[in-house]
Design a protein around this motif. Structure first.
Motif, short mmCIF file in Angstrom:
data_model
loop_
_atom_site.label_atom_id
_atom_site.label_comp_id
_atom_site.label_asym_id
_atom_site.label_seq_id
_atom_site.Cartn_x
_atom_site.Cartn_y
_atom_site.Cartn_z
N UNK A 136 0.82 -1.22 0.00
CA UNK A 136 0.00 0.00 0.00
C UNK A 136 0.85 1.26 0.00
N UNK A 137 2.04 1.16 0.56
CA UNK A 137 2.96 2.30 0.62
C UNK A 137 4.31 1.84 0.07
N UNK A 138 5.15 2.78 -0.33
CA UNK A 138 6.50 2.40 -0.77
C UNK A 138 7.22 1.62 0.33
N UNK A 139 8.01 0.63 -0.07
CA UNK A 139 8.74 -0.17 0.92
C UNK A 139 9.79 0.70 1.59
N UNK A 140 10.07 0.38 2.83
CA UNK A 140 11.14 1.06 3.56
C UNK A 140 12.46 0.47 3.09
N UNK A 141 13.34 1.32 2.61
CA UNK A 141 14.62 0.87 2.07
C UNK A 141 15.71 1.04 3.11
N UNK A 142 16.42 -0.03 3.35
CA UNK A 142 17.54 0.02 4.29
C UNK A 142 18.83 -0.22 3.52
N UNK A 143 19.87 0.44 3.94
CA UNK A 143 21.17 0.29 3.29
C UNK A 143 21.85 -0.99 3.75
N UNK A 144 22.79 -1.44 2.96
CA UNK A 144 23.59 -2.61 3.28
C UNK A 144 24.99 -2.37 2.74
N UNK A 145 26.00 -2.73 3.51
CA UNK A 145 27.40 -2.54 3.11
C UNK A 145 27.88 -3.76 2.34
N UNK A 146 28.05 -3.61 1.03
CA UNK A 146 28.52 -4.71 0.18
C UNK A 146 30.05 -4.72 0.05
N UNK A 147 30.74 -3.90 0.83
CA UNK A 147 32.20 -3.82 0.78
C UNK A 147 32.87 -5.14 1.13
N UNK A 148 34.08 -5.31 0.65
CA UNK A 148 34.90 -6.49 0.93
C UNK A 148 34.24 -7.78 0.46
N UNK A 149 33.43 -7.71 -0.61
CA UNK A 149 32.85 -8.92 -1.18
C UNK A 149 31.65 -9.47 -0.46
N UNK A 150 31.04 -8.66 0.44
CA UNK A 150 29.85 -9.14 1.15
C UNK A 150 28.69 -9.32 0.18
N UNK A 151 27.86 -10.32 0.44
CA UNK A 151 26.63 -10.56 -0.33
C UNK A 151 25.48 -10.66 0.67
N UNK A 152 24.30 -10.41 0.17
CA UNK A 152 23.08 -10.52 0.96
C UNK A 152 22.26 -11.62 0.30
N UNK A 153 21.92 -12.66 1.06
CA UNK A 153 21.17 -13.79 0.49
C UNK A 153 20.00 -14.13 1.40
N UNK A 154 18.90 -14.51 0.78
CA UNK A 154 17.76 -14.88 1.61
C UNK A 154 16.52 -15.24 0.84
N UNK A 155 15.46 -15.45 1.63
CA UNK A 155 14.19 -15.89 1.08
C UNK A 155 13.10 -15.68 2.11
N UNK A 156 11.88 -15.91 1.69
CA UNK A 156 10.73 -15.94 2.59
C UNK A 156 10.06 -17.31 2.43
N UNK A 157 9.53 -17.83 3.52
CA UNK A 157 8.79 -19.09 3.51
C UNK A 157 7.38 -18.83 4.02
N UNK A 158 6.41 -19.56 3.47
CA UNK A 158 5.01 -19.42 3.85
C UNK A 158 4.57 -20.69 4.57
N UNK A 159 3.77 -20.52 5.63
CA UNK A 159 3.25 -21.67 6.38
C UNK A 159 1.94 -21.27 7.04
N UNK A 160 1.25 -22.26 7.58
CA UNK A 160 0.04 -22.02 8.37
C UNK A 160 0.31 -22.55 9.77
N UNK A 161 -0.01 -21.73 10.77
CA UNK A 161 0.21 -22.14 12.16
C UNK A 161 0.24 -20.93 13.07
N UNK A 162 0.69 -21.15 14.29
CA UNK A 162 0.77 -20.07 15.27
C UNK A 162 2.11 -19.33 15.19
N UNK A 163 3.16 -20.06 14.90
CA UNK A 163 4.50 -19.47 14.81
C UNK A 163 5.35 -20.32 13.89
N UNK A 164 6.36 -19.70 13.31
CA UNK A 164 7.28 -20.43 12.42
C UNK A 164 8.66 -19.78 12.51
N UNK A 165 9.67 -20.60 12.36
CA UNK A 165 11.05 -20.11 12.37
C UNK A 165 11.91 -21.06 11.56
#
Length: 157
Positions: free
Chosen positions: A75-104
């Motif tokens: 509904x609104x523009x996403x909040x953009x956060x900076x990340x330091x990619x110096x020294x060969x750093x990478x950012x990797x990830x994903x989101x998972x979907x489930x049904x329940x009370x909590x998930x980790x």
């Protein structure tokens, strides 16, 4: 628990090879980066669930945020956060979907193979409770010195 494992190895009978003893996954030296993606709305995260994202530069991160905004799922523009990619750093990830009370996500396996230039992770999505909630859980991390590494992340149910 780790200390108990050390004592167990010291007391093995003769003839039992060390590789026959289960060894817990070592701590992951990389850092949690979920905060970088905290500004992505639920709808955009749900739409992206199941896809692995590997970002290696500030331009790629900006493009990623642009894609979320251009999807018009938030509904609104996403909040953009900076990340330091110096020294060969990478950012990797994903989101998972489930049904329940909590998930980790729990890390089951982590391997950095410098020879093959590959980082492999295996996660398990641990869902608890019988609630009828749709859950979208992030798992993002900083990978040090990974600019030219192949990155694989598998999530087991």
């Amino acid at each position: 628990m780790i200390l108990a494992g050390c004592n167990l190895v010291a007391e093995l009978p003769q003839g039992v090879a060390v590789q026959d003893v289960p060894v817990p996954t070592p701590p992951i030296p990389e850092a949690d980066a979920n905060a970088v993606m905290a500004g992505i709305c639920f709808e955009a995260a749900r739409d992206a669930a199941g896809q692995l994202f590997v970002l290696r530069s500030a331009d790629e991160l900006t493009n990623f945020f642009d894609l979320a905004d251009n999807s018009r799922l938030c509904r609104q523009p996403v909040t953009r956060r900076a990340f330091d990619f110096g020294d060969g750093r990478a950012l990797a990830g994903l989101w998972s979907v489930a049904r329940g009370c909590a998930a980790a996500h729990d890390v089951l396996y982590f391997q950095r193979d410098s020879g093959a230039r590959r980082i492999r992770l295996q996660l398990q999505l641990d869902v608890t409770g019988d609630c009828d909630y749709e859950l979208v859980r992030p798992w993002w991390m900083t990978l040090e010195d990974a600019r030219d590494y192949e990155i694989e992340i598998e999530v087991l149910p």
